[in-house]
Scaffold this motif. Structure first.
Motif, PDB file in Angstrom:
ATOM      1  N   GLU A 371      -6.201  -4.965   4.068  1.00  0.00           N
ATOM      2  CA  GLU A 371      -5.700  -3.806   4.820  1.00  0.00           C
ATOM      3  C   GLU A 371      -4.584  -3.110   4.054  1.00  0.00           C
ATOM      4  OE1 GLU A 371      -4.561  -5.304   8.572  1.00  0.00           O
ATOM      5  OE2 GLU A 371      -6.621  -5.480   9.342  1.00  0.00           O
ATOM      6  N   VAL A 372      -3.656  -3.894   3.495  1.00  0.00           N
ATOM      7  CA  VAL A 372      -2.552  -3.309   2.708  1.00  0.00           C
ATOM      8  C   VAL A 372      -3.102  -2.582   1.473  1.00  0.00           C
ATOM      9  CG1 VAL A 372      -0.492  -3.847   1.369  1.00  0.00           C
ATOM     10  CG2 VAL A 372      -0.894  -5.016   3.546  1.00  0.00           C
ATOM     11  N   ALA A 373      -4.070  -3.220   0.785  1.00  0.00           N
ATOM     12  CA  ALA A 373      -4.641  -2.616  -0.429  1.00  0.00           C
ATOM     13  C   ALA A 373      -5.386  -1.327  -0.107  1.00  0.00           C
ATOM     14  CB  ALA A 373      -5.586  -3.613  -1.103  1.00  0.00           C
ATOM     15  N   ASN A 374      -6.093  -1.283   1.019  1.00  0.00           N
ATOM     16  CA  ASN A 374      -6.824  -0.065   1.404  1.00  0.00           C
ATOM     17  C   ASN A 374      -5.868   1.091   1.660  1.00  0.00           C
ATOM     18  OD1 ASN A 374      -9.373  -1.189   1.162  1.00  0.00           O
ATOM     19  ND2 ASN A 374      -9.339  -2.008   3.267  1.00  0.00           N
ATOM     20  N   LYS A 375      -4.741   0.795   2.294  1.00  0.00           N
ATOM     21  CA  LYS A 375      -3.750   1.844   2.523  1.00  0.00           C
ATOM     22  C   LYS A 375      -3.231   2.407   1.206  1.00  0.00           C
ATOM     23  CE  LYS A 375      -2.118   0.131   7.031  1.00  0.00           C
ATOM     24  NZ  LYS A 375      -0.971  -0.456   7.780  1.00  0.00           N
ATOM     25  N   LYS A 376      -2.932   1.495   0.261  1.00  0.00           N
ATOM     26  CA  LYS A 376      -2.444   1.949  -1.051  1.00  0.00           C
ATOM     27  C   LYS A 376      -3.511   2.779  -1.776  1.00  0.00           C
ATOM     28  CE  LYS A 376       0.824  -1.799  -1.982  1.00  0.00           C
ATOM     29  NZ  LYS A 376       1.143  -2.931  -2.883  1.00  0.00           N
ATOM     30  N   GLN A 377      -4.758   2.344  -1.687  1.00  0.00           N
ATOM     31  CA  GLN A 377      -5.850   3.047  -2.370  1.00  0.00           C
ATOM     32  C   GLN A 377      -6.047   4.447  -1.799  1.00  0.00           C
ATOM     33  OE1 GLN A 377      -7.199   1.427  -4.870  1.00  0.00           O
ATOM     34  NE2 GLN A 377      -8.534   3.111  -5.509  1.00  0.00           N
ATOM     35  N   ALA A 378      -5.928   4.566  -0.484  1.00  0.00           N
ATOM     36  CA  ALA A 378      -6.061   5.886   0.148  1.00  0.00           C
ATOM     37  C   ALA A 378      -4.953   6.815  -0.330  1.00  0.00           C
ATOM     38  CB  ALA A 378      -6.027   5.727   1.671  1.00  0.00           C
TER      39      ALA A 378
END
Length: 534
Positions: A371-378
């Motif tokens: 979840e944290v990585a997806n936020k950063k990727q977005a």
């Protein structure tokens, strides 16, 4: 000169060693010079030699200064000879150069003549001049052909005369031969007649001799037959006697052979009876031995079977005991293995439970991390999109400026190409004009050369008495090809000569016609124009 020992204070000659003493030599300078003079001996010799050399050089220089103005001195004579030699050498060199230049001029002249000759030959064998040469050769061939025809007629006439003479000679020889043959025939007939008479006589004599010989032969044969009969009878008697004797000998030998045969038969019968007795004894003995052998073999087989049976019983008992022990061991091992397996299963169940709990925890942590990585990727994608828009705008501006610069260069290059094309067109026109001018001048030169060579060939043909028709034909063809003939005159032009009737034009007339090349009228019209202008 004297020598002295020097001692330090407190030393005497008695209490000091020789090595500890100082020894000094007192001598005068003159005597010292005598002692050391051998050391400078080489130097003194060199100085003496140098002084001698300088003295000789002084004398030589004085002698030279004294005789330098004498005319008959060796030095002056040598100088005069050297000057004369150099002068003679220079003269020879000049003469050689003069000869070389003369020879070179001569060779140059020869070379020029040869080059002119070769050029003329090349010109004669190329182009239109070749046609003239061929025409001249044709005229020569025609001349030679006529001469050959005349010569052939002369030869034919000569052959006819020779044939007539030969026929006359043959006729005379035939008549002579006929007379000779008749004489030979008469001689031959006479000879044959004489020979026939001689042969008849010989045949008659031979027949008489043959009859006498035949009679003698018959008598001799009769006597021989009688003798042969007597010899045959005697021979038959001897043969009968010999045959009887042979029969007696054969009968005696036959008796002997029969007696020997009977003796042999008796001996063979005796030997066969003895052999049969021996065979019977051997057969009986062999039968007894075979029976004994079979009985012994049976006993041995029975003993071996008994032994094998006993051994088999022992082996079976041993195997049975061994099998029981093995079964007990197997049961114990199986029980032990089952206990170990139960322990392993228990441990495995505990391990699986522990791993399951750890897996659930890891899954939970992984989901949180994702979840944290997806936020950063977005967030990163958002910034990349903004950068892409800005980059596209900058690239469009750069490409537009680059396209404008390229188009500007294209226009400049096009302008340069158009200028170069115009310059090249001007150069081509200029070159074309120059080429046309050169071609026209070359045409004039070629025409002059052709007509000059044509006049030369015509003169040569006329001088040799050859036909000029082929040469004139080539000249007219050249004029037609190069448009050198005037146009046809009108009907009232009486001075016009057609190409068939025209002879070869001279080079002078051709040059006059070339002064105004555009005027293509005939010569009579040109003369009228000249008269009018005058």
């Amino acid at each position: 000169m004297e020598s002295t020992w020097y001692l330090f204070p407190g030393q005497t000659l008695a209490n000091t060693k020789i090595s500890d003493r100082s020894h000094a030599l007192h001598i005068r300078s003159k005597e010292w010079g005598k002692i050391t003079s051998h050391l400078d001996r080489k130097k003194l010799k060199e100085q003496a030699i140098q002084r001698e050399r300088e003295h000789k050089q002084y004398l030589d220089d004085g002698s030279k200064r004294m005789i330098q103005n004498w005319e008959n001195s060796l030095e002056n004579i040598r100088k005069r000879k050297e000057e004369e030699r150099l002068k003679h050498k220079e003269q020879k060199k000049e003469d050689r150069n003069q000869k070389f230049f003369e020879l070179r001029e001569e060779q140059e002249k020869i070379r020029k003549d040869y080059v002119d000759k070769m050029r003329k030959q090349i010109y004669m064998n190329t182009g239109n001049a070749r046609e003239l040469t061929s025409a001249f050769v044709t005229s020569e061939i025609l001349y030679e052909r006529e001469k050959q025809k005349d010569f052939k007629k002369l030869i034919d006439k000569h052959y006819e005369e020779e044939a007539a003479k030969y026929a006359q000679v043959v006729k005379e020889n035939a008549e002579k031969e006929l007379l000779e043959n008749r004489e030979k025939e008469l001689k031959k007939r006479k000879k044959n007649k004489d020979h026939g008479d001689y042969l008849k006589q010989e045949i008659a004599q031979k027949s008489l001799r043959q009859q006498e010989e035949k009679q003698k032969q018959t008598e001799k044969e009769a006597l021989d037959n009688i003798r042969a009969m007597e010899e045959m009878e005697c021979l038959e008697k001897k043969l009968l006697e010999k045959k009887a004797k042979n029969m007696q000998e054969l009968f005696g030998e036959k008796k002997k052979l029969l007696k020997q045969e009977e003796e042999k038969k008796i001996q063979l019968a005796k030997e066969e009876s003895e052999l049969d007795a021996v065979v019977a004894i051997y057969k009986e003995t062999k039968h007894r031995i075979d029976c004994m052998k079979k009985a012994r073999e049976k006993e041995l087989r029975d003993e071996a079977a008994a032994r094998q049976e006993a051994v088999a019983k022992l082996v079976m008992a041993h195997e049975k005991a061994k099998t029981e022990v093995e079964e007990e061991r197997m049961k114990a091992a199986i029980a032990e293995k089952d206990a170990i397996e139960k322990k392993k299963l228990k441990k495995r169940a505990e391990y699986d439970k522990k791993m399951k709990e750890e897996r659930f925890e890891d899954r939970k942590k992984f989901i949180e991390h994702e979840e944290v990585a997806n936020k950063k990727q977005a967030e990163i994608r958002k910034w990349e999109m903004l950068n892409r828009y800005k980059t596209d705008e900058i690239l469009k501006k750069y490409e537009e400026s680059k396209r404008k610069q390229h188009w500007k260069k294209v226009l400049e290059y096009r302008k340069e190409l158009l200028e170069q094309m115009s310059e090249e067109k001007a150069l081509l026109l200029q070159e074309k004009e120059i080429e046309e001018f050169v071609t026209r001048s070359n045409f004039h030169n070629d025409d002059d050369s052709f007509f000059e060579y044509a006049d030369e060939v015509l003169k040569l043909a006329k001088k040799r008495g050859r036909s000029t028709y082929p040469i004139e034909k080539v000249i007219m063809q050249y004029k037609k090809t190069n448009l050198l003939l005037p146009d046809k005159c009108e009907d009232n032009c009486e001075n016009y000569i057609t190409s068939k009737e025209a002879k070869s034009m001279s080079q002078q007339i051709f040059k006059k016609s070339q002064k105004n090349k555009n005027d293509r009228s005939c010569r009579c019209r040109q003369e009228e124009k000249k008269s009018v202008s005058n």
